[in-house]
Scaffold this motif. Sequence first.
Motif, PDB file in Angstrom:
ATOM      1  N   LEU A 279      34.058  26.818  45.111  1.00 37.14           N
ATOM      2  CA  LEU A 279      35.431  26.446  44.762  1.00 37.14           C
ATOM      3  C   LEU A 279      36.433  27.171  45.655  1.00 37.14           C
ATOM      4  O   LEU A 279      37.423  26.584  46.112  1.00 37.14           O
ATOM      5  N   LEU A 280      36.160  28.442  45.935  1.00 36.32           N
ATOM      6  CA  LEU A 280      37.040  29.190  46.837  1.00 36.32           C
ATOM      7  C   LEU A 280      37.016  28.601  48.247  1.00 36.32           C
ATOM      8  O   LEU A 280      38.053  28.510  48.914  1.00 36.32           O
ATOM      9  N   ALA A 281      35.836  28.174  48.701  1.00 41.24           N
ATOM     10  CA  ALA A 281      35.723  27.603  50.044  1.00 41.24           C
ATOM     11  C   ALA A 281      36.516  26.301  50.150  1.00 41.24           C
ATOM     12  O   ALA A 281      37.236  26.079  51.146  1.00 41.24           O
ATOM     13  N   GLU A 282      36.396  25.430  49.132  1.00 36.77           N
ATOM     14  CA  GLU A 282      37.132  24.164  49.206  1.00 36.77           C
ATOM     15  C   GLU A 282      38.633  24.404  49.082  1.00 36.77           C
ATOM     16  O   GLU A 282      39.439  23.711  49.721  1.00 36.77           O
ATOM     17  N   LEU A 283      39.031  25.380  48.306  1.00 37.00           N
ATOM     18  CA  LEU A 283      40.441  25.742  48.214  1.00 37.00           C
ATOM     19  C   LEU A 283      40.972  26.177  49.576  1.00 37.00           C
ATOM     20  O   LEU A 283      42.056  25.754  50.005  1.00 37.00           O
ATOM     21  N   ARG A 284      40.211  27.006  50.279  1.00 36.75           N
ATOM     22  CA  ARG A 284      40.638  27.469  51.601  1.00 36.75           C
ATOM     23  C   ARG A 284      40.718  26.314  52.601  1.00 36.75           C
ATOM     24  O   ARG A 284      41.627  26.270  53.445  1.00 36.75           O
ATOM     25  N   HIS A 285      39.784  25.368  52.490  1.00 34.72           N
ATOM     26  CA  HIS A 285      39.814  24.208  53.389  1.00 34.72           C
ATOM     27  C   HIS A 285      41.131  23.451  53.255  1.00 34.72           C
ATOM     28  O   HIS A 285      41.772  23.115  54.264  1.00 34.72           O
ATOM     29  N   TYR A 286      41.549  23.176  52.027  1.00 43.43           N
ATOM     30  CA  TYR A 286      42.783  22.411  51.843  1.00 43.43           C
ATOM     31  C   TYR A 286      44.026  23.249  52.123  1.00 43.43           C
ATOM     32  O   TYR A 286      45.074  22.706  52.478  1.00 43.43           O
ATOM     33  N   ALA A 287      43.911  24.557  51.991  1.00 49.69           N
ATOM     34  CA  ALA A 287      45.047  25.409  52.353  1.00 49.69           C
ATOM     35  C   ALA A 287      45.346  25.304  53.845  1.00 49.69           C
ATOM     36  O   ALA A 287      46.513  25.358  54.262  1.00 49.69           O
TER      37      ALA A 287
END
Length: 398
Positions: free
Chosen positions: A55-63
Amino acid sequence: MPSPEAGAASATLPDRDPGFGIYLHWPFCLSKCPYCDFNSHVRDGVDHDRWRAALLAELRHYAEITQGRRVTSIFFGGGTPSLMPPETVAALLDAAAALWALDPNLEVTLEANPTSVESGAFAQFAAAGVNRVSLGVQALDDDALKFLGRRHDAAEALAAIALARRHFERFSFDLIYARPGQAPEDWAAELRSALAEGATHLSVYQLTIEPNTAFHGAWRRGELTLPDEATQAALFEATEETLAAAGLPGYEISNHAAAGAQCRHNLTYWRYGDYLGIGPGAHGRVTLEGRKWATRQHRAPEAWLSRVETAGHATRTMEAVGRSARRDEMTMMGLRLTEGIGREAFLRETGGELHAAFAPGKLDALIEAGYLELDGDALRATRSGRRRLDSVLAHLLA
Protein backbone atom coordinates in the motif's frame (compact mmCIF):
# COMPACT_ATOMS: atom_id res chain seq x y z
CA MET A 1 1.31 12.20 11.30
CA PRO A 2 1.05 15.97 12.00
CA SER A 3 -2.30 16.74 13.58
CA PRO A 4 -4.66 18.91 11.52
CA GLU A 5 -5.91 22.05 13.18
CA ALA A 6 -9.07 21.94 15.27
CA GLY A 7 -10.93 23.36 12.28
CA ALA A 8 -11.18 19.82 10.89
CA ALA A 9 -14.70 19.67 12.31
CA SER A 10 -15.80 21.98 9.49
CA ALA A 11 -16.30 19.48 6.67
CA THR A 12 -17.58 21.50 3.78
CA LEU A 13 -15.37 23.10 1.20
CA PRO A 14 -16.08 26.66 0.04
CA ASP A 15 -17.80 27.48 -3.23
CA ARG A 16 -18.29 23.84 -4.26
CA ASP A 17 -14.52 23.21 -4.24
CA PRO A 18 -14.34 19.41 -4.73
CA GLY A 19 -10.94 19.08 -3.09
CA PHE A 20 -8.43 16.30 -3.75
CA GLY A 21 -8.92 12.97 -2.00
CA ILE A 22 -7.12 9.68 -1.46
CA TYR A 23 -9.08 6.44 -1.21
CA LEU A 24 -7.30 3.42 0.32
CA HIS A 25 -8.98 0.04 -0.10
CA TRP A 26 -8.60 -2.78 2.41
CA PRO A 27 -10.25 -5.81 0.76
CA PHE A 28 -10.63 -8.21 3.67
CA CYS A 29 -13.66 -9.02 5.84
CA LEU A 30 -14.35 -11.61 8.52
CA SER A 31 -17.41 -12.74 6.55
CA LYS A 32 -19.32 -11.73 3.42
CA CYS A 33 -22.67 -10.02 4.04
CA PRO A 34 -25.50 -11.42 1.90
CA TYR A 35 -26.35 -8.04 0.33
CA CYS A 36 -22.77 -6.95 -0.41
CA ASP A 37 -21.30 -6.72 -3.92
CA PHE A 38 -18.21 -4.73 -2.92
CA ASN A 39 -14.68 -5.96 -3.60
CA SER A 40 -14.39 -7.76 -0.27
CA HIS A 41 -12.87 -11.15 0.47
CA VAL A 42 -12.54 -13.57 3.37
CA ARG A 43 -9.06 -14.98 3.98
CA ASP A 44 -7.73 -17.31 6.70
CA GLY A 45 -4.67 -15.13 7.17
CA VAL A 46 -3.18 -11.86 5.96
CA ASP A 47 0.53 -11.01 5.85
CA HIS A 48 0.23 -7.50 7.27
CA ASP A 49 3.87 -6.58 6.68
CA ARG A 50 3.55 -7.34 2.96
CA TRP A 51 0.27 -5.49 2.66
CA ARG A 52 1.57 -2.43 4.49
CA ALA A 53 4.61 -2.28 2.23
CA ALA A 54 2.51 -2.69 -0.92
CA LEU A 55 0.00 0.00 0.00
CA LEU A 56 2.87 2.36 0.77
CA ALA A 57 4.50 1.55 -2.57
CA GLU A 58 1.34 2.28 -4.57
CA LEU A 59 0.81 5.48 -2.60
CA ARG A 60 4.33 6.62 -3.51
CA HIS A 61 3.74 5.76 -7.17
CA TYR A 62 0.73 8.07 -7.40
CA ALA A 63 2.47 10.77 -5.39
CA GLU A 64 5.09 11.00 -8.12
CA ILE A 65 2.49 11.99 -10.73
CA THR A 66 0.43 14.30 -8.50
CA GLN A 67 3.15 16.43 -6.94
CA GLY A 68 1.99 19.85 -5.81
CA ARG A 69 -1.58 18.80 -4.97
CA ARG A 70 -3.09 19.56 -1.56
CA VAL A 71 -4.87 16.59 0.00
CA THR A 72 -8.22 17.49 1.58
CA SER A 73 -9.42 14.01 2.58
CA ILE A 74 -8.21 10.45 3.07
CA PHE A 75 -10.70 7.60 3.23
CA PHE A 76 -10.00 4.03 4.36
CA GLY A 77 -12.71 1.84 2.82
CA GLY A 78 -13.30 -1.82 2.15
CA GLY A 79 -13.83 -4.54 2.93
CA THR A 80 -13.37 -3.85 6.59
CA PRO A 81 -10.50 -1.40 7.14
CA SER A 82 -10.97 -1.51 10.90
CA LEU A 83 -9.34 -4.95 10.60
CA MET A 84 -6.13 -3.20 9.53
CA PRO A 85 -3.45 -2.95 12.21
CA PRO A 86 -3.46 0.63 13.56
CA GLU A 87 0.25 0.82 12.79
CA THR A 88 -0.56 0.30 9.09
CA VAL A 89 -3.02 3.20 9.19
CA ALA A 90 -0.40 5.34 10.95
CA ALA A 91 2.27 4.44 8.39
CA LEU A 92 0.00 5.37 5.48
CA LEU A 93 -0.99 8.68 7.05
CA ASP A 94 2.63 9.52 7.86
CA ALA A 95 3.56 8.76 4.25
CA ALA A 96 0.76 10.96 2.91
CA ALA A 97 1.99 13.83 5.10
CA ALA A 98 5.49 13.40 3.68
CA LEU A 99 4.39 13.06 0.05
CA TRP A 100 1.80 15.85 -0.27
CA ALA A 101 0.76 19.07 1.37
CA LEU A 102 -2.15 18.39 3.71
CA ASP A 103 -5.09 20.74 4.02
CA PRO A 104 -5.34 22.25 7.54
CA ASN A 105 -8.89 20.83 7.71
CA LEU A 106 -7.87 17.38 6.49
CA GLU A 107 -10.63 14.81 6.98
CA VAL A 108 -9.44 11.24 7.63
CA THR A 109 -12.25 8.68 7.63
CA LEU A 110 -12.05 5.01 8.52
CA GLU A 111 -14.93 2.59 7.93
CA ALA A 112 -15.48 0.22 10.85
CA ASN A 113 -17.78 -2.52 11.94
CA PRO A 114 -19.22 -2.15 15.44
CA THR A 115 -17.93 -5.44 16.84
CA SER A 116 -16.16 -5.25 20.18
CA VAL A 117 -12.89 -6.48 18.64
CA GLU A 118 -12.77 -3.66 16.09
CA SER A 119 -14.15 -0.86 18.25
CA GLY A 120 -11.57 -1.75 20.87
CA ALA A 121 -8.92 -0.30 18.54
CA PHE A 122 -10.66 3.08 18.14
CA ALA A 123 -8.26 4.86 20.49
CA GLN A 124 -5.28 3.59 18.46
CA PHE A 125 -6.86 4.66 15.16
CA ALA A 126 -7.50 8.11 16.59
CA ALA A 127 -3.89 8.33 17.77
CA ALA A 128 -2.78 7.36 14.25
CA GLY A 129 -4.57 10.41 12.80
CA VAL A 130 -8.10 9.23 11.98
CA ASN A 131 -10.55 12.02 12.90
CA ARG A 132 -13.79 10.58 11.49
CA VAL A 133 -15.20 7.07 11.68
CA SER A 134 -18.05 5.60 9.64
CA LEU A 135 -19.73 2.70 11.40
CA GLY A 136 -21.50 -0.10 9.51
CA VAL A 137 -24.35 -0.37 12.01
CA GLN A 138 -27.01 -1.16 9.33
CA ALA A 139 -29.85 -1.68 11.85
CA LEU A 140 -30.73 -1.17 15.50
CA ASP A 141 -32.87 -4.30 15.68
CA ASP A 142 -31.42 -7.72 16.48
CA ASP A 143 -33.67 -9.66 14.09
CA ALA A 144 -32.84 -7.27 11.26
CA LEU A 145 -29.12 -7.56 11.98
CA LYS A 146 -29.34 -11.33 11.87
CA PHE A 147 -31.21 -11.15 8.54
CA LEU A 148 -28.53 -8.82 7.15
CA GLY A 149 -25.78 -11.25 8.14
CA ARG A 150 -24.10 -8.86 10.56
CA ARG A 151 -21.73 -10.12 13.25
CA HIS A 152 -22.90 -7.65 15.91
CA ASP A 153 -26.15 -7.12 17.80
CA ALA A 154 -27.89 -3.84 18.60
CA ALA A 155 -26.30 -3.52 22.04
CA GLU A 156 -22.82 -3.94 20.55
CA ALA A 157 -23.66 -1.31 17.91
CA LEU A 158 -24.71 1.19 20.57
CA ALA A 159 -21.53 0.51 22.56
CA ALA A 160 -19.42 1.12 19.45
CA ILE A 161 -21.26 4.38 18.76
CA ALA A 162 -20.50 5.52 22.31
CA LEU A 163 -16.81 4.71 21.78
CA ALA A 164 -16.79 6.56 18.47
CA ARG A 165 -18.34 9.58 20.16
CA ARG A 166 -15.55 9.50 22.74
CA HIS A 167 -12.56 9.08 20.42
CA PHE A 168 -13.34 10.95 17.19
CA GLU A 169 -14.14 14.52 16.31
CA ARG A 170 -16.86 13.31 13.95
CA PHE A 171 -18.64 10.03 13.39
CA SER A 172 -21.33 8.66 11.12
CA PHE A 173 -23.14 5.39 10.81
CA ASP A 174 -24.96 3.48 8.09
CA LEU A 175 -28.50 2.13 8.19
CA ILE A 176 -30.35 -0.05 5.66
CA TYR A 177 -34.10 0.28 5.11
CA ALA A 178 -36.77 -1.32 2.88
CA ARG A 179 -36.13 -4.62 4.62
CA PRO A 180 -38.77 -7.35 4.19
CA GLY A 181 -41.91 -6.55 6.18
CA GLN A 182 -40.66 -3.15 7.32
CA ALA A 183 -43.39 -0.56 7.95
CA PRO A 184 -42.80 3.21 7.65
CA GLU A 185 -43.79 3.87 11.26
CA ASP A 186 -41.33 1.25 12.54
CA TRP A 187 -38.58 2.69 10.36
CA ALA A 188 -39.26 6.22 11.62
CA ALA A 189 -38.96 4.94 15.19
CA GLU A 190 -35.63 3.28 14.36
CA LEU A 191 -34.40 6.55 12.87
CA ARG A 192 -35.38 8.42 16.02
CA SER A 193 -33.37 5.89 18.05
CA ALA A 194 -30.40 6.53 15.78
CA LEU A 195 -30.76 10.29 16.17
CA ALA A 196 -30.77 9.90 19.94
CA GLU A 197 -27.16 8.69 19.69
CA GLY A 198 -25.99 12.16 18.69
CA ALA A 199 -24.69 11.46 15.19
CA THR A 200 -24.47 14.54 12.98
CA HIS A 201 -24.23 12.38 9.83
CA LEU A 202 -26.24 9.33 8.79
CA SER A 203 -25.91 7.29 5.59
CA VAL A 204 -29.26 5.65 4.92
CA TYR A 205 -29.46 3.13 2.07
CA GLN A 206 -32.41 1.35 0.54
CA LEU A 207 -31.87 -2.40 0.38
CA THR A 208 -31.35 -3.45 -3.22
CA ILE A 209 -30.73 -6.87 -4.70
CA GLU A 210 -27.33 -6.90 -6.39
CA PRO A 211 -26.20 -9.64 -8.79
CA ASN A 212 -23.79 -12.27 -7.49
CA THR A 213 -24.84 -11.83 -3.87
CA ALA A 214 -26.48 -14.34 -1.52
CA PHE A 215 -29.61 -12.19 -1.45
CA HIS A 216 -29.80 -12.28 -5.24
CA GLY A 217 -29.92 -16.07 -5.17
CA ALA A 218 -32.58 -16.06 -2.45
CA TRP A 219 -34.64 -13.50 -4.38
CA ARG A 220 -34.49 -15.54 -7.59
CA ARG A 221 -35.65 -18.63 -5.69
CA GLY A 222 -38.59 -16.70 -4.26
CA GLU A 223 -37.21 -16.89 -0.72
CA LEU A 224 -36.81 -13.11 -0.34
CA THR A 225 -39.47 -10.49 -1.01
CA LEU A 226 -38.83 -6.76 -0.67
CA PRO A 227 -41.50 -4.16 0.13
CA ASP A 228 -43.61 -3.09 -2.83
CA GLU A 229 -42.99 0.18 -4.66
CA ALA A 230 -45.56 2.15 -2.68
CA THR A 231 -44.07 1.02 0.64
CA GLN A 232 -40.57 1.83 -0.57
CA ALA A 233 -41.73 5.34 -1.46
CA ALA A 234 -43.34 5.73 1.97
CA LEU A 235 -40.12 4.57 3.64
CA PHE A 236 -38.15 7.11 1.61
CA GLU A 237 -40.56 9.86 2.67
CA ALA A 238 -40.28 8.79 6.31
CA THR A 239 -36.49 9.01 6.02
CA GLU A 240 -36.54 12.50 4.51
CA GLU A 241 -39.11 13.90 6.93
CA THR A 242 -37.73 12.35 10.14
CA LEU A 243 -34.12 13.35 9.55
CA ALA A 244 -34.87 16.82 8.20
CA ALA A 245 -37.05 17.55 11.22
CA ALA A 246 -34.11 16.61 13.45
CA GLY A 247 -31.72 18.99 11.65
CA LEU A 248 -30.11 16.41 9.34
CA PRO A 249 -31.49 17.20 5.90
CA GLY A 250 -30.44 15.12 2.93
CA TYR A 251 -27.48 16.67 1.13
CA GLU A 252 -27.24 13.62 -1.16
CA ILE A 253 -29.80 10.94 -2.00
CA SER A 254 -28.66 8.57 0.75
CA ASN A 255 -26.74 10.92 3.06
CA HIS A 256 -28.03 13.29 5.71
CA ALA A 257 -26.02 15.70 7.83
CA ALA A 258 -26.17 18.67 10.13
CA ALA A 259 -24.68 21.90 8.78
CA GLY A 260 -20.91 21.47 8.35
CA ALA A 261 -20.98 17.71 9.00
CA GLN A 262 -21.15 16.48 5.41
CA CYS A 263 -18.57 13.86 4.42
CA ARG A 264 -15.84 15.89 2.79
CA HIS A 265 -14.35 12.91 0.94
CA ASN A 266 -17.63 11.82 -0.61
CA LEU A 267 -18.31 15.40 -1.68
CA THR A 268 -15.14 15.10 -3.76
CA TYR A 269 -16.76 12.21 -5.66
CA TRP A 270 -20.13 13.88 -6.09
CA ARG A 271 -18.61 17.22 -7.10
CA TYR A 272 -16.50 15.35 -9.67
CA GLY A 273 -13.19 16.24 -8.12
CA ASP A 274 -9.89 14.38 -8.40
CA TYR A 275 -9.11 11.44 -6.15
CA LEU A 276 -6.57 8.63 -6.10
CA GLY A 277 -7.64 5.00 -5.78
CA ILE A 278 -5.08 2.90 -3.89
CA GLY A 279 -5.48 -0.82 -3.23
CA PRO A 280 -7.23 -3.79 -4.90
CA GLY A 281 -9.99 -2.78 -7.31
CA ALA A 282 -9.81 0.90 -6.35
CA HIS A 283 -10.90 3.45 -8.95
CA GLY A 284 -9.53 6.96 -9.31
CA ARG A 285 -10.01 10.16 -11.30
CA VAL A 286 -7.00 12.43 -11.68
CA THR A 287 -6.33 15.47 -13.86
CA LEU A 288 -2.85 15.60 -15.40
CA GLU A 289 -1.76 18.33 -17.80
CA GLY A 290 -5.33 19.38 -18.41
CA ARG A 291 -6.72 15.90 -19.12
CA LYS A 292 -8.85 13.78 -16.80
CA TRP A 293 -7.77 10.17 -16.42
CA ALA A 294 -9.71 7.19 -15.05
CA THR A 295 -7.56 4.70 -13.15
CA ARG A 296 -8.45 1.20 -11.97
CA GLN A 297 -6.27 -1.14 -9.93
CA HIS A 298 -6.15 -4.93 -10.25
CA ARG A 299 -9.18 -6.29 -8.42
CA ALA A 300 -8.11 -9.65 -6.97
CA PRO A 301 -6.13 -9.11 -3.74
CA GLU A 302 -3.39 -11.62 -4.52
CA ALA A 303 -2.96 -10.36 -8.10
CA TRP A 304 -2.81 -6.78 -6.84
CA LEU A 305 -0.22 -7.64 -4.19
CA SER A 306 1.99 -9.54 -6.63
CA ARG A 307 1.81 -6.78 -9.21
CA VAL A 308 2.75 -4.05 -6.71
CA GLU A 309 5.68 -6.07 -5.43
CA THR A 310 6.89 -6.49 -9.02
CA ALA A 311 6.15 -3.10 -10.58
CA GLY A 312 5.59 -0.69 -7.67
CA HIS A 313 1.89 -0.30 -8.45
CA ALA A 314 -0.99 -2.44 -9.75
CA THR A 315 -2.75 -0.09 -12.16
CA ARG A 316 -4.79 -2.23 -14.53
CA THR A 317 -6.09 0.62 -16.70
CA MET A 318 -5.42 4.34 -17.01
CA GLU A 319 -7.62 5.87 -19.69
CA ALA A 320 -8.35 9.45 -20.70
CA VAL A 321 -11.94 10.49 -19.98
CA GLY A 322 -13.43 12.14 -23.07
CA ARG A 323 -15.62 15.22 -23.02
CA SER A 324 -18.92 13.36 -23.38
CA ALA A 325 -17.92 10.86 -20.68
CA ARG A 326 -16.99 13.73 -18.34
CA ARG A 327 -20.41 15.25 -18.98
CA ASP A 328 -22.12 11.96 -18.21
CA GLU A 329 -20.08 11.22 -15.08
CA MET A 330 -20.47 14.72 -13.70
CA THR A 331 -24.22 14.64 -14.33
CA MET A 332 -24.69 11.22 -12.73
CA MET A 333 -22.73 12.23 -9.64
CA GLY A 334 -23.81 15.86 -9.29
CA LEU A 335 -27.55 15.30 -9.53
CA ARG A 336 -27.33 13.07 -6.47
CA LEU A 337 -26.50 16.21 -4.47
CA THR A 338 -29.17 18.58 -3.22
CA GLU A 339 -26.89 21.46 -4.30
CA GLY A 340 -26.78 20.04 -7.84
CA ILE A 341 -24.18 20.77 -10.50
CA GLY A 342 -22.70 24.25 -10.47
CA ARG A 343 -22.70 26.03 -13.85
CA GLU A 344 -19.12 27.24 -13.47
CA ALA A 345 -17.83 23.83 -12.41
CA PHE A 346 -19.58 22.17 -15.35
CA LEU A 347 -18.12 24.66 -17.83
CA ARG A 348 -14.65 24.26 -16.33
CA GLU A 349 -14.81 20.46 -16.47
CA THR A 350 -16.51 19.89 -19.83
CA GLY A 351 -15.89 23.09 -21.77
CA GLY A 352 -19.62 23.51 -22.41
CA GLU A 353 -22.64 25.24 -20.87
CA LEU A 354 -25.15 23.20 -18.89
CA HIS A 355 -28.18 24.26 -20.88
CA ALA A 356 -26.55 23.20 -24.17
CA ALA A 357 -24.98 19.94 -22.98
CA PHE A 358 -27.91 17.60 -23.59
CA ALA A 359 -30.00 16.55 -26.57
CA PRO A 360 -32.53 19.25 -27.57
CA GLY A 361 -35.74 19.13 -25.60
CA LYS A 362 -34.67 16.55 -23.01
CA LEU A 363 -33.62 19.00 -20.31
CA ASP A 364 -36.65 21.24 -20.91
CA ALA A 365 -39.00 18.26 -20.71
CA LEU A 366 -37.59 17.17 -17.34
CA ILE A 367 -37.79 20.72 -16.01
CA GLU A 368 -41.39 21.07 -17.16
CA ALA A 369 -42.25 17.73 -15.53
CA GLY A 370 -40.90 19.02 -12.21
CA TYR A 371 -37.96 16.61 -11.97
CA LEU A 372 -35.14 19.10 -12.58
CA GLU A 373 -34.62 22.81 -12.04
CA LEU A 374 -32.05 25.09 -13.67
CA ASP A 375 -31.22 28.59 -12.47
CA GLY A 376 -28.30 30.95 -12.80
CA ASP A 377 -26.26 28.95 -10.30
CA ALA A 378 -26.84 25.24 -10.88
CA LEU A 379 -28.82 22.34 -12.32
CA ARG A 380 -30.56 20.37 -9.58
CA ALA A 381 -32.88 17.43 -9.20
CA THR A 382 -36.04 18.32 -7.32
CA ARG A 383 -37.18 16.15 -4.45
CA SER A 384 -39.45 14.32 -6.88
CA GLY A 385 -36.57 13.98 -9.33
CA ARG A 386 -34.21 12.52 -6.74
CA ARG A 387 -36.76 9.83 -5.95
CA ARG A 388 -36.70 8.85 -9.65
CA LEU A 389 -33.11 9.73 -10.41
CA ASP A 390 -32.26 6.56 -12.33
CA SER A 391 -35.10 7.22 -14.75
CA VAL A 392 -34.30 10.94 -14.96
CA LEU A 393 -30.67 10.20 -15.83
CA ALA A 394 -31.62 7.53 -18.35
CA HIS A 395 -33.83 10.05 -20.18
CA LEU A 396 -31.38 12.95 -19.92
CA LEU A 397 -28.27 11.07 -21.05
CA ALA A 398 -29.77 8.67 -23.61
